[in-house]
Design a protein around this motif. Structure first.
Motif, PDB file in Angstrom:
ATOM      1  N   GLN A  20      -9.895   5.526  -1.172  1.00 21.16           N
ATOM      2  CA  GLN A  20      -9.998   5.936  -2.570  1.00 21.16           C
ATOM      3  C   GLN A  20      -8.721   6.649  -3.026  1.00 21.16           C
ATOM      4  OE1 GLN A  20     -14.571   6.450  -3.487  1.00 21.16           O
ATOM      5  NE2 GLN A  20     -13.796   8.275  -2.454  1.00 21.16           N
ATOM      6  N   GLU A  21      -8.239   6.239  -4.202  1.00 15.90           N
ATOM      7  CA  GLU A  21      -6.981   6.786  -4.707  1.00 15.90           C
ATOM      8  C   GLU A  21      -7.062   8.290  -4.975  1.00 15.90           C
ATOM      9  OE1 GLU A  21      -5.536   4.829  -8.219  1.00 15.90           O
ATOM     10  OE2 GLU A  21      -3.463   5.361  -7.725  1.00 15.90           O
ATOM     11  N   LYS A  22      -8.209   8.753  -5.477  1.00 13.34           N
ATOM     12  CA  LYS A  22      -8.358  10.183  -5.776  1.00 13.34           C
ATOM     13  C   LYS A  22      -8.126  11.023  -4.509  1.00 13.34           C
ATOM     14  CE  LYS A  22     -13.382  10.744  -4.962  1.00 13.34           C
ATOM     15  NZ  LYS A  22     -13.330  11.490  -3.707  1.00 13.34           N
ATOM     16  N   ASP A  23      -8.591  10.500  -3.375  1.00 10.37           N
ATOM     17  CA  ASP A  23      -8.426  11.233  -2.114  1.00 10.37           C
ATOM     18  C   ASP A  23      -6.965  11.211  -1.658  1.00 10.37           C
ATOM     19  OD1 ASP A  23     -11.174  11.524  -2.203  1.00 10.37           O
ATOM     20  OD2 ASP A  23     -11.554   9.826  -0.861  1.00 10.37           O
ATOM     21  N   PHE A  24      -6.347  10.063  -1.819  1.00 11.90           N
ATOM     22  CA  PHE A  24      -4.934   9.921  -1.441  1.00 11.90           C
ATOM     23  C   PHE A  24      -4.071  10.904  -2.240  1.00 11.90           C
ATOM     24  CE2 PHE A  24      -0.707   8.049  -2.124  1.00 11.90           C
ATOM     25  CZ  PHE A  24      -0.286   7.904  -0.810  1.00 11.90           C
ATOM     26  N   ASN A  25      -4.393  11.051  -3.533  1.00 11.15           N
ATOM     27  CA  ASN A  25      -3.593  11.933  -4.383  1.00 11.15           C
ATOM     28  C   ASN A  25      -3.772  13.406  -4.035  1.00 11.15           C
ATOM     29  OD1 ASN A  25      -2.516   9.780  -5.753  1.00 11.15           O
ATOM     30  ND2 ASN A  25      -4.064   9.822  -7.374  1.00 11.15           N
ATOM     31  N   PHE A  44      -3.179   4.832   1.549  1.00  8.18           N
ATOM     32  CA  PHE A  44      -4.172   4.490   0.522  1.00  8.18           C
ATOM     33  C   PHE A  44      -4.451   3.000   0.639  1.00  8.18           C
ATOM     34  CE2 PHE A  44      -4.568   3.093  -4.111  1.00  8.18           C
ATOM     35  CZ  PHE A  44      -5.950   3.148  -4.075  1.00  8.18           C
ATOM     36  N   ASN A  45      -5.625   2.692   1.198  1.00  8.53           N
ATOM     37  CA  ASN A  45      -5.932   1.301   1.526  1.00  8.53           C
ATOM     38  C   ASN A  45      -7.320   0.914   0.995  1.00  8.53           C
ATOM     39  OD1 ASN A  45      -6.484  -1.163   2.787  1.00  8.53           O
ATOM     40  ND2 ASN A  45      -5.406  -0.610   4.669  1.00  8.53           N
ATOM     41  N   PRO A  46      -7.384   0.484  -0.274  1.00  7.20           N
ATOM     42  CA  PRO A  46      -8.692   0.194  -0.889  1.00  7.20           C
ATOM     43  C   PRO A  46      -9.472  -0.898  -0.165  1.00  7.20           C
ATOM     44  CG  PRO A  46      -6.863  -0.426  -2.372  1.00  7.20           C
ATOM     45  CD  PRO A  46      -6.254   0.275  -1.204  1.00  7.20           C
ATOM     46  N   VAL A  72       0.867  -1.204   0.000  1.00  6.47           N
ATOM     47  CA  VAL A  72       0.000   0.000   0.000  1.00  6.47           C
ATOM     48  C   VAL A  72       0.893   1.240   0.000  1.00  6.47           C
ATOM     49  CG1 VAL A  72      -2.032  -0.993   1.147  1.00  6.47           C
ATOM     50  CG2 VAL A  72      -0.281   0.183   2.502  1.00  6.47           C
ATOM     51  N   ARG A  73       0.370   2.283  -0.643  1.00  5.64           N
ATOM     52  CA  ARG A  73       1.130   3.532  -0.680  1.00  5.64           C
ATOM     53  C   ARG A  73       0.787   4.373   0.532  1.00  5.64           C
ATOM     54  NH1 ARG A  73      -0.019   6.584  -5.807  1.00  5.64           N
ATOM     55  NH2 ARG A  73      -1.850   5.253  -6.037  1.00  5.64           N
ATOM     56  N   SER A  74       1.788   5.068   1.035  1.00  5.78           N
ATOM     57  CA  SER A  74       1.498   6.007   2.116  1.00  5.78           C
ATOM     58  C   SER A  74       2.426   7.202   1.977  1.00  5.78           C
ATOM     59  CB  SER A  74       1.660   5.335   3.478  1.00  5.78           C
ATOM     60  OG  SER A  74       3.008   5.025   3.715  1.00  5.78           O
TER      61      SER A  74
END
Ligand SMILES: [Zn+2]
Length: 315
Positions: free
Chosen positions: A280-285, A53-55, A36-38
């Motif tokens: 959600q990836e959009k929020d993480f970005n 970012f944890n879908p 996972v990305r952080s």
């Protein structure tokens, strides 16, 4: 000879190993967690917050917790509904330690009550201290029924391995406002932390429980079953550390917003402890340090209300 705690820790590690080997869902999700990305934000040059970012956490973050939705779903913590691969390890006579199949921590447990009874902390804080002592490698946490619990109708705690949450360091490094400091127990709030956090450090279980009760009773409650709170407890150096996050809101405005403004974040203990979970990836970005700080402030009890709590405790 091994102590009772060492024995229990060994059994919990064996449970994790067994479940990750034999339960495909858990095995897949713990494997996915490794990638996972952080990213980490330094806030006010005082403390760190990580965003993950944890879908896999979408169901928990977006969980419908109104009474009708709860009635209409099968409770995922009742033993008759557990997946057939899921094993439990008995703790005391009332709890079962389970591996959480949707992890945030590399080792993530759910400690569920054996009965389908509401999520309430008042009579269970001492159980939480017992669990923390039995799991000295973990931080144990409690999400209030309107503060992030996705099963507010089934009493449970969670636990995640130590060394993960910035909170563990923050309690040592941040400025404090001392409320009590005496032999065996001290209590203080963390200052300039963008959230309302009261810490109890105690070597005696009964004193900690008594102080927790006074704080609980001093919080103003309107139309709620209990004060809105998240609680994190860990045991170290023969003491219990209890961090009480007092809340004003269940979910921030951005959770309900449409379009650009929307971010799916539903703060619970882990977020209050310094790791924001974004499914959600959009929020993480797009999330910024400013957003993190603003959300923490938005969902936390105000400074004025906290001072009122301290006045009422009157130690
Ligand atoms: Zn249940």
């Amino acid at each position: 000879m091994m102590t009772k705690e060492q024995n229990f820790s060994t059994e919990v590690e064996a449970l994790l190993t067994e479940q990750l080997k034999n339960w495909p869902l858990a095995s897949k999700n713990y494997e996915a967690l490794k990638t996972v990305r952080s990213k980490t934000f330094r806030i006010d040059n005082r403390f760190d917050c990580r965003v993950q970012f944890n879908p896999g956490r979408i169901q928990s973050s977006a969980a419908k917790v109104d009474s009708r939705s709860l009635r209409e779903r099968k409770c995922f913590l009742c033993s008759e509904n557990l997946p057939q691969e899921q094993r439990g390890l008995a703790f005391a006579s009332e709890y079962s330690v389970l591996v959480n199949p949707f992890p945030i921590f590399p080792r993530h447990l759910t400690i569920a009550n054996l009965s389908h009874v509401d999520q309430r902390i008042a009579d269970r804080y001492e159980d939480m201290l017992d669990i923390a002592k039995a799991l000295p490698d973990f931080v144990v946490f409690y999400n209030g029924p309107k503060c992030g619990a996705s099963a507010p109708d089934h009493m449970h705690f969670q636990a995640g391995n130590k060394g993960f949450l910035p909170l563990e360091r923050d309690v040592r490094s941040l400025a404090r406002r001392v409320i009590v400091s005496k032999e065996g127990i001290s209590c203080y709030s963390l200052e300039e932390y963008a959230r309302t956090c009261i810490v109890i450090e105690a070597s005696d279980k009964a004193s900690s429980a008594q102080l927790f009760r006074r704080i609980y009773q001093a919080v103003e409650v309107e139309n709620e079953e209990e004060p809105m709170l998240n609680l994190l407890v860990w045991y170290e150096a023969s003491k219990w550390m209890t961090c009480i996050f007092l809340r004003k809101l269940h979910r921030p405005k951005c959770f309900f917003a449409e379009g650009e403004e929307n971010m799916l974040i539903s703060p619970a203990s882990v977020d209050m402890g310094g790791v924001f979970i974004l499914p959600q990836e959009k929020d993480f970005n797009k999330i910024t340090a400013y957003d993190v700080k603003a959300i923490l402030e938005e969902v936390s009890l105000s400074r004025e209300a906290l001072l009122e709590v301290f006045r009422k405790i009157d130690l």
